[in-house]
Design an enzyme around this catalytic site. Sequence first.
Site, PDB file in Angstrom:
ATOM      1  N   ASP A 464       4.190 -12.941 -61.725  1.00 39.55           N
ATOM      2  CA  ASP A 464       4.373 -11.528 -61.359  1.00 39.55           C
ATOM      3  C   ASP A 464       5.751 -11.061 -61.860  1.00 39.55           C
ATOM      4  O   ASP A 464       6.558 -11.862 -62.345  1.00 39.55           O
ATOM      5  CB  ASP A 464       4.299 -11.451 -59.825  1.00 39.55           C
ATOM      6  CG  ASP A 464       4.317 -10.025 -59.286  1.00 39.55           C
ATOM      7  OD1 ASP A 464       3.997  -9.087 -60.036  1.00 39.55           O
ATOM      8  OD2 ASP A 464       4.665  -9.859 -58.094  1.00 39.55           O
ATOM      9  N   GLU A 467       8.043  -7.779 -66.167  1.00 40.85           N
ATOM     10  CA  GLU A 467       8.242  -6.680 -67.153  1.00 40.85           C
ATOM     11  C   GLU A 467       9.560  -6.811 -67.897  1.00 40.85           C
ATOM     12  O   GLU A 467       9.592  -6.360 -69.056  1.00 40.85           O
ATOM     13  CB  GLU A 467       8.137  -5.338 -66.430  1.00 40.85           C
ATOM     14  CG  GLU A 467       6.741  -5.037 -65.928  1.00 40.85           C
ATOM     15  CD  GLU A 467       6.302  -5.946 -64.775  1.00 40.85           C
ATOM     16  OE1 GLU A 467       7.160  -6.343 -63.969  1.00 40.85           O
ATOM     17  OE2 GLU A 467       5.109  -6.273 -64.714  1.00 40.85           O
ATOM     18  N   ASP A 542      -0.314  -3.251 -59.298  1.00 41.35           N
ATOM     19  CA  ASP A 542      -0.367  -2.588 -57.997  1.00 41.35           C
ATOM     20  C   ASP A 542      -1.160  -1.293 -58.024  1.00 41.35           C
ATOM     21  O   ASP A 542      -0.610  -0.190 -57.929  1.00 41.35           O
ATOM     22  CB  ASP A 542       1.054  -2.314 -57.503  1.00 41.35           C
ATOM     23  CG  ASP A 542       1.831  -3.605 -57.290  1.00 41.35           C
ATOM     24  OD1 ASP A 542       1.207  -4.687 -57.350  1.00 41.35           O
ATOM     25  OD2 ASP A 542       3.046  -3.525 -57.072  1.00 41.35           O
TER      26      ASP A 542
HETATM   27  O1  MIG Z   1       7.535  -6.028 -55.630  1.00 39.17           O
HETATM   28  O2  MIG Z   1       4.799 -10.534 -54.607  1.00 39.17           O
HETATM   29  O3  MIG Z   1       1.946  -6.797 -58.243  1.00 39.17           O
HETATM   30  O4  MIG Z   1       0.467  -8.339 -56.465  1.00 39.17           O
HETATM   31  O5  MIG Z   1       1.663  -8.990 -54.017  1.00 39.17           O
HETATM   32  C1  MIG Z   1       6.217  -6.416 -55.355  1.00 39.17           C
HETATM   33  C2  MIG Z   1       4.544  -9.347 -53.936  1.00 39.17           C
HETATM   34  C3  MIG Z   1       5.982  -7.793 -55.859  1.00 39.17           C
HETATM   35  C4  MIG Z   1       3.918  -7.172 -56.955  1.00 39.17           C
HETATM   36  C5  MIG Z   1       2.567  -7.681 -57.343  1.00 39.17           C
HETATM   37  C6  MIG Z   1       1.733  -7.883 -56.109  1.00 39.17           C
HETATM   38  C7  MIG Z   1       2.417  -8.859 -55.200  1.00 39.17           C
HETATM   39  C8  MIG Z   1       3.817  -8.351 -54.842  1.00 39.17           C
HETATM   40  N1  MIG Z   1       4.586  -8.129 -56.068  1.00 39.17           N
END
Ligand code: MIG
Length: 824
Positions: A464, A467, A542
Site C-alpha cells: 500500500d 505512490e 480507496d
Molecule cells: O492511509 O492501511 O488504500 O486499503 O486499509 C490509509 C490502511 C492507508 C490505504 C489503503 C487501504 C488501507 C489503509 N491505507
Amino acid sequence: MRRKASAFLLAAGILFAISNPANATDLKGMHPIGNAIAVVNPSKPSNSVVIDCDDKSQVCLQVLAPDLVRVRASFQKSLPLHDHSWAIERADLAQLPTTVSETKDAIILETSALRIVVKLKPLLISFYDIQTGRLINADSLAMQFDPTSGAVAATKSLGAADAGGANGLEEHFYGLGEKAAHLDKLHQKFEMWSSDTPGYTLATDPIYQSIPFYIGLLTEPADTVSRISSTQNTPNVTKTVDALSPDKTRDLAYGMFFDNSFHTHFDMGSSDPKTVSFQSDGGEMNYYFFYGPSMKKVVTRYTELTGRMPLPPKWALGHQQSRWSYGSEQEVKEIVTRYRKDKIPLDVIHLDIDYMDDYRVFTFNHDRFPDPPGLMKWLADRGVKVVTIIDPGVKYEPGGSYKVFNEGTAKNYFLKQTNGEPYVGKVWPGESVFVDYTLPEAAKWWGDLHSSLLQAGVSGIWNDMNEPADFESRDGLKWKDVVNYDDGEHSKHAKMRNLFAMLECKATYEGLKRLRPNDRPYVITRSGFAGIQRYATMWTGDCNSTWDALALSIPMFETLGVCGEPFVGADCGGFLGQTNGELLTRWYQVGFLSPFFRNHHAKDNNYQEPWRFGQQYEDIIRKYVELRYRLLPHLYTVLAEAHETGVPWIRPLILEYQDDKNALNVDDEFMVGDELLCAPVLKAGATSRDVYLPAGEWYDYFTNEKYKGDQHVLVQAPLDKVPLFVKAGSVLPTGPVVDFIGQGSEQSSGQAAEQPVKFEIFPDNAGSATGHLYEDDGHTPAYLTGVCSHRTLKFTNGKLTSSSDKDNQETTVSDSLVVLHNSR
Ligand code: MIG
C-alpha cells in the site's frame, strides 16, 4: 509483391501528406524539432535509422517487430548513449527485415506490416498499413520541446487525418491505465503523477497508478461498412504475437506507449478535437507505436514489450476478507470461525497496518498478536492464508533499536536529498524514511526482510501507500530533491515518483521468489507504472461505499485490462463511508467475477462482512461466492490466457467485438473471457436493467432463456439475480463449491479426493460448442517450464471430446461430467 499492389495508394498517401505541410506553430511556448537533414548509417536492411536534424537534434526509429516501432528523439543534441527503461522487459531485439529508402522529401521504412514515412521539412512521422496503404497515425505537428524546462511533446492527428487535417475518421481511445473515467477516453485530458487519492470519484485525476499507454481505434463511417467484409470475430490469440491468425477487423486499432515516467499529460482531443497529444515535464521523447489492426494484438504486443503477469497461486483467486484493521488474533479467529460456520467460502484474510508494532514494517504487535505462527497455523488448518500489508515508510528512529531502520541507515539504503540528508516524510509510523529500490543491494535487502513474515506463515504481501504517499506532501513536491541511484543516472523524484511502486514491488516479488522458490509470489499493489504486471496484482485503492463507485469500478477494470494488468479488483462493498445490504449484495455480483475478490473496509465505519446486514443479504452473497468457486476452472483458464497472451480476464465488449459501433463505450457491462457477459445492477432499488448483447446468441446463465444478440434487451434482475449471459456455442468448465481452493486435494487429509471438472455446455444453433481448460499444480512455478495442461473441448452430436495440446489425442468425456443447458 505486396508492395506493387499498394503502390498507388501509398504514393497517393505520401504525396498528400507532403503537399499539406503542417502548421509548425509552437505548442504552448515550445519549439518544434529541427528539419531532418541526413540519415546516419542507413545500413540496409537494418532495423533502425538515426536521423540528424538541422538544429543538432536526433531522431531514432527502431523496428522491434513488424508491427512495433520505437521512436526516440533528443532535442538540440545527440541521442544519449545511455538507454535504460524500468518498464521494458524485452530488450533482446531481433534484427528484423526492414527496408530503408530515401526520397527528396522523406525517409521511408518498411516492414511486413507497416510503412513508416518520415517527412523531412518539417519532421513529421506517419504510420501506414503496408498492405492497404491506409494511414493509421500521423504527426500533426513536429515533435516539440522546451529547452528551459525540459518538457517534450508529440502531437498527432485525431482520426488518422494526414498533416493537412484531411481524411479524418472517427477515433476512440482506450487505456491510460488506472483512471477514474469512462471506458472511451475521447475528448478528455489526463495526467500521470501517481497520487494517494482516497475517496476518488469519476474525473478525479491523477489517481494511484501511471500507465502512459493507450489504444486508438479508428472507426469507419457507417456508410463504408458494407464495402469491407465485416466479421464479429477477433482472432484467437495464441502464445506468440506473430502466430496470430490474420486480423480480420474492419476498424483499425493501434497502440501508443509513451515510455517516460516524468509527470505526463495526455490530451485526447480535449483542447482541440482534431489532435491528440502527449507531453512530459522532462525526460526523453521516447514512444512505441503498435499496430493491430486488432486491439487484442496490440495488447498482446504491448505485454510482450512490458511483460506479462506471472500466474499467482491459485488460492489468490479465492474469496478474500479484509478490514482496516482486524485488531487482534481473537478478532481474526472470530471472523474465520463465522465464515466456516455460515458456510461462505473463504481463502484469504488480510492483516492491515494495526498488526504491526507501532506501524514498524516487518514487526508484529505482540500484545494483540502474541503468537503469529500459532495464529497462522490455526488459520492454515482451516484453509485460510494470510496476506499482510507492508508500507514503504520505515519508521525514522535514530538511536533506537528498530533493526530495519538501523540496518538500512548503516548500509545507506534510504533515499537522500541532494544535500546528502535522508528524506524524512510522514506516514503511519510518523516520521519515516524510504528505500532507494533502484540500488540493487537495497532491493535485495528489502526482499530478504520478508523472510520473517514468511517464517511466521504469511503467504502474500500487500504493498500500500506506494505512490509514495506522504501525509505532508500528497503531491510529492517536498520530494523534489530526492535522488535515486537509477542505473547510475542519479535521477530525481520528477523522474522516479511514477516508478517508485513498481520498484518496490519488484524488490518484494523477487524477494519472495528467492525466499520460497517453489511457491509463486503473491503481491498486491496500489500504485504502479507500465510493467507493474510483472511483479504485482492490483486493487483500485480507496473507493467509496457508493453506487457510483461500484459503477466506476467497471470501466476501471476494463481499462486496466487492456493496459496489461489483468489481475484487478476493488474493495467489495466499497472502502470509505457506509455500505448497506443492498449495495454490498450488488457489489458481490460484480466482485464474484473480478480477479481480485476481496471485501475490505476502512475503520471508523460499520463492519461489512457478508453477514452484517441480515440473513436475506447473506444468503444471496453466499450464492455468488459459491458461483465464483464453481466457475474457477473457467476463470483460471481465462487467467492463464492473460498470462500467456496479455489478453485480460475482464474485457470491455469492444475488445471482443471490435467492429461493433454499439460497443464503443459500453462500460456498465463486461465480459469474462470471450464466453461470459455480465451486466450487473448498478443503481439502488433497480430490479431490471437494459442490457446490450453483441452479435450472436446468448443464454441467460440462470434460466437458459436464449436471446438474440445485436440488440438491447430489458432483463429482470431482482436482488438475488445478476444478469449473466453465456455466448451460445460455449463450453464452461466448472468445479465443486469448496470452503477454500484445493480443499479435498490435501494429501494427508483423508478427505475425499478433489471432485473432477464438469463441463457446462451451451450449444449454438447447430448444437455445437467449444471451450478450453487450463490446469496446473496451482502453486509452484512448474507451469513456466510447461508442467501444465491445455485442453480443447468440443461438443458435437451430443458428445463432448477433449484434446490436449501436447499430443492432440482426442478422448471422449464421460457423459457424467457433461451438463447440457437446453435453451428455453
Ligand atoms: O492511509 O492501511 O488504500 O486499503 O486499509 C490509509 C490502511 C492507508 C490505504 C489503503 C487501504 C488501507 C489503509 N491505507
